[in-house]
Design an enzyme around this catalytic site. Sequence first.
Site, short mmCIF file in Angstrom:
data_model
loop_
_atom_site.label_atom_id
_atom_site.label_comp_id
_atom_site.label_asym_id
_atom_site.label_seq_id
_atom_site.Cartn_x
_atom_site.Cartn_y
_atom_site.Cartn_z
N VAL A 85 22.15 -27.95 -10.23
CA VAL A 85 21.00 -27.25 -10.82
C VAL A 85 19.72 -27.65 -10.09
O VAL A 85 18.89 -26.80 -9.76
CB VAL A 85 20.89 -27.56 -12.33
CG1 VAL A 85 19.57 -27.04 -12.89
CG2 VAL A 85 22.06 -26.94 -13.09
N VAL A 143 19.39 -25.95 -6.65
CA VAL A 143 19.01 -24.54 -6.72
C VAL A 143 17.58 -24.39 -7.22
O VAL A 143 16.82 -23.56 -6.72
CB VAL A 143 19.99 -23.76 -7.64
CG1 VAL A 143 19.52 -22.33 -7.85
CG2 VAL A 143 21.39 -23.77 -7.04
N GLU A 144 17.19 -25.20 -8.20
CA GLU A 144 15.87 -25.06 -8.81
C GLU A 144 14.75 -25.52 -7.88
O GLU A 144 13.70 -24.87 -7.80
CB GLU A 144 15.80 -25.86 -10.12
CG GLU A 144 16.55 -25.24 -11.28
CD GLU A 144 15.82 -24.06 -11.90
OE1 GLU A 144 14.94 -23.46 -11.24
OE2 GLU A 144 16.14 -23.72 -13.05
N SER A 145 14.94 -26.63 -7.20
CA SER A 145 13.81 -27.21 -6.45
C SER A 145 14.15 -27.76 -5.08
O SER A 145 13.26 -28.22 -4.37
CB SER A 145 13.20 -28.34 -7.28
OG SER A 145 14.12 -29.42 -7.40
#
Length: 214
Positions: free
Chosen positions: A69, A72-74
């Site tokens: 996660v 993908v997020e940051s």
Amino acid sequence: MANTPSTGQTWRHTIVNRRTILSAILLVLVIVVITSNQFWRWMYPIGYQTDIQQAARVSHVDPLLVASVIRVESKFQTEDVSHAGAIGLMQLMPQTAQWIAQQMRSEGLPYNPSLIGGSTADLSVPAINIHVGAWYIHYLIKQFNGNEVAAIAAYNAGPKRVKQWLGSGQWNGELSTITDIPVGETRHFVDRVFYNYNLYQRIYGGDKAWQAQS
């Protein structure tokens, strides 16, 4: 009388043979490198490993899912702030982080008091951001009865919308049918998270430190 090769021909044959041997050695070396875990860990590194492992252990969630996660997020950039105001490694909205901190306090888990007070100053701190985000992933997995795919969709779109999709039959909650998710951003998010999750499991899954704790 049989023809004997000239000095020039012999030299050329020697060069060709040496090049063939060198090429074969290089090919073997390339195969060894690209099939080694060390190479793939270099290609797909995980930042903040200790923080992720500790937060995942406390929240009882797979650390490799948390890492996926974050990627993908940051892309492990702590200063990342979205146009919508989501903050830090796990791109948490301040209101969501405040609610999570309240839930963690009620459960007797370590929490950050400043988040309950509405402050966002600490939300970009990696250890705090990961701790809050890991708890939220675990919460969503419970909300969707252990369905990690639906939980990750809810991480992006919100649990209310995902429950509506499942309840109306728009989507059955399975990874193989994510093309049925009606929001393109969420489809793309789920696809990328589980692509990275599968990679991380192959690369890091044999390491005890990265194995999920029940």
